[in-house]
Design an enzyme around this catalytic site. Structure first.
Site, short mmCIF file in Angstrom:
data_model
loop_
_atom_site.label_atom_id
_atom_site.label_comp_id
_atom_site.label_asym_id
_atom_site.label_seq_id
_atom_site.Cartn_x
_atom_site.Cartn_y
_atom_site.Cartn_z
N GLY A 23 0.81 -1.21 0.00
CA GLY A 23 0.00 0.00 0.00
C GLY A 23 0.84 1.26 0.00
O GLY A 23 0.47 2.26 0.63
N ASN A 25 1.50 3.41 -2.37
CA ASN A 25 1.25 4.39 -3.42
C ASN A 25 0.69 5.71 -2.87
O ASN A 25 0.67 6.71 -3.57
CB ASN A 25 0.28 3.83 -4.46
CG ASN A 25 -1.05 3.43 -3.85
OD1 ASN A 25 -1.11 2.51 -3.04
ND2 ASN A 25 -2.13 4.09 -4.22
N THR A 26 0.27 5.73 -1.61
CA THR A 26 -0.32 6.93 -1.05
C THR A 26 -0.24 6.90 0.47
O THR A 26 0.04 5.87 1.08
CB THR A 26 -1.79 7.08 -1.50
OG1 THR A 26 -2.30 8.35 -1.10
CG2 THR A 26 -2.66 5.99 -0.87
N GLY A 27 -0.49 8.05 1.09
CA GLY A 27 -0.65 8.13 2.53
C GLY A 27 0.51 7.60 3.35
O GLY A 27 1.68 7.88 3.07
N GLY A 29 1.75 4.62 3.65
CA GLY A 29 2.68 3.73 2.95
C GLY A 29 3.68 4.50 2.12
O GLY A 29 4.87 4.16 2.09
N SER A 152 -4.49 -0.40 14.26
CA SER A 152 -5.24 0.85 14.43
C SER A 152 -5.82 0.90 15.84
O SER A 152 -6.05 -0.14 16.47
CB SER A 152 -6.38 0.91 13.41
OG SER A 152 -7.32 1.91 13.73
N TYR A 178 -14.13 -3.69 10.50
CA TYR A 178 -12.82 -3.03 10.51
C TYR A 178 -12.11 -3.29 11.84
O TYR A 178 -10.92 -3.64 11.86
CB TYR A 178 -12.98 -1.53 10.29
CG TYR A 178 -11.67 -0.78 10.31
CD1 TYR A 178 -10.76 -0.92 9.27
CD2 TYR A 178 -11.33 0.05 11.38
CE1 TYR A 178 -9.55 -0.24 9.28
CE2 TYR A 178 -10.12 0.74 11.39
CZ TYR A 178 -9.24 0.59 10.34
OH TYR A 178 -8.03 1.26 10.36
#
Length: 305
Positions: A23, A25-27, A29, A152, A178
């Site tokens: 992950g 590609n953004t944020g 990560g 989380s 979640y």
């Protein structure tokens, strides 16, 4: 006592090390991958969307022109993709120092993975469980390697797990789903660490959470949650700050297997990374072992320990 003012300036030289970040590609990560690359590691961005992956590679190279980065296609909601990605990663990398299980989905509408698993449990836990098992032999062959799985604060809320019905969509509740998946991340980490320790392996397993960070993770949430995210954005921290617990778990030489890192502020919402406590359910050894066995059954992946 661990240092609570830890920042990226405390990261060691990572030249010669290889890291895989899911992950990326953004944020969180992307920020994790960028910092690892900035400190000399060869970083592989394991991503589902390869167009976004290419954009992430360009972003990292623009920040750090000397960075050594590559991309690997990986869809954690598809065991076939995971097996293909693992085979390609092993062929391309003679060593594997860090596996950062960062990717995740949050509050998705009721849906299933390619293998029929509830999407959040299937992606956040079972996908990473399978990937770790398939790459573990290479990690074990690399002295000082680490597996860091991102959980989380959501693991504390409505997260009771029925292992016998681990990945079903029965009576689906996206918030509870979640929470269960994030609790599973911790149960997996602690059981993996126990098995690594019993085997006297040089590899260790740790976990981390980013607190309340400004990322795209809530993009699948109900509109009211998305609006709330906008309203409370001033109370969140940047993705770069949210990545610090993961980075500390990955590279701090004083970190130990089985530790869980998160922000040091009120409610662990924001702040500098330190060792934090997960809830009591995450430490139930029988639940850890039963989740492990069920995950082996569902994924048909074996672990070399």
């Amino acid at each position: 006592m661990t240092k609570s003012s830890w920042t990226t300036t405390d990261m060691p030289d990572l030249a010669g090390r290889t890291a895989v970040v899911t992950g990326a590609n953004t944020g969180l990560g992307l920020e994790t991958a960028a910092e690892l690359a900035a400190h000399g590691a060869h970083v592989v961005l394991a991503v589902r969307n390869t167009d976004k992956g290419q954009a992430a590679l360009a972003t990292i190279r623009s920040r750090h022109p000397n960075a050594t980065v590559a991309m690997q296609a990986l869809d954690l909601s598809d065991l076939s993709s995971i097996r293909t990605a693992a085979t390609e990663l092993l062929a391309a990398n003679e060593r594997l120092d860090l596996l950062i299980n960062n990717a995740g989905v949050m509050y998705t509408p009721e849906s299933t993975t390619a293998d029929g698993f509830e999407m959040q449990m299937g992606t956040n836990h079972l996908g990473h469980f399978a990937l770790t098992g398939l790459l573990l032999a290479r990690l074990l062959d690399t002295p000082g390697s680490r597996v860091v799985t991102v959980s989380s604060v959501g693991h504390k809320f409505r997260s009771a797990i029925d292992v016998d019905h681990l990945a079903t969509t029965d009576n689906y509740d996206r918030v509870a789903a979640y929470g269960r998946s994030k609790l599973a991340n911790l149960l997996f980490t602690y059981e993996l660490q126990r098995r690594l320790s019993t085997a006297d392996a040089g590899t260790v397993a740790l976990a981390a959470h980013p607190g309340l960070s400004d990322t795209e993770l809530a993009r699948n949430s109900p509109k009211i949650v998305q609006w709330g995210s906008i309203l409370f954005r001033p109370l969140t921290q940047s993705a770069a700050k949210g990545a610090l617990p993961t980075l500390r778990a990955a590279v701090d030489p004083t970190a130990h297997g089985g530790e869980y890192f998160g922000p040091d502020g009120i409610g662990e919402a924001r702040g500098n990374p330190k060792v934090v406590e997960s809830n009591s359910r995450s430490h139930e050894t029988d639940l850890q072992r039963r989740l492990w066995e069920k995950s082996l059954e569902l994924t048909a992946v074996t672990f070399p320990i």
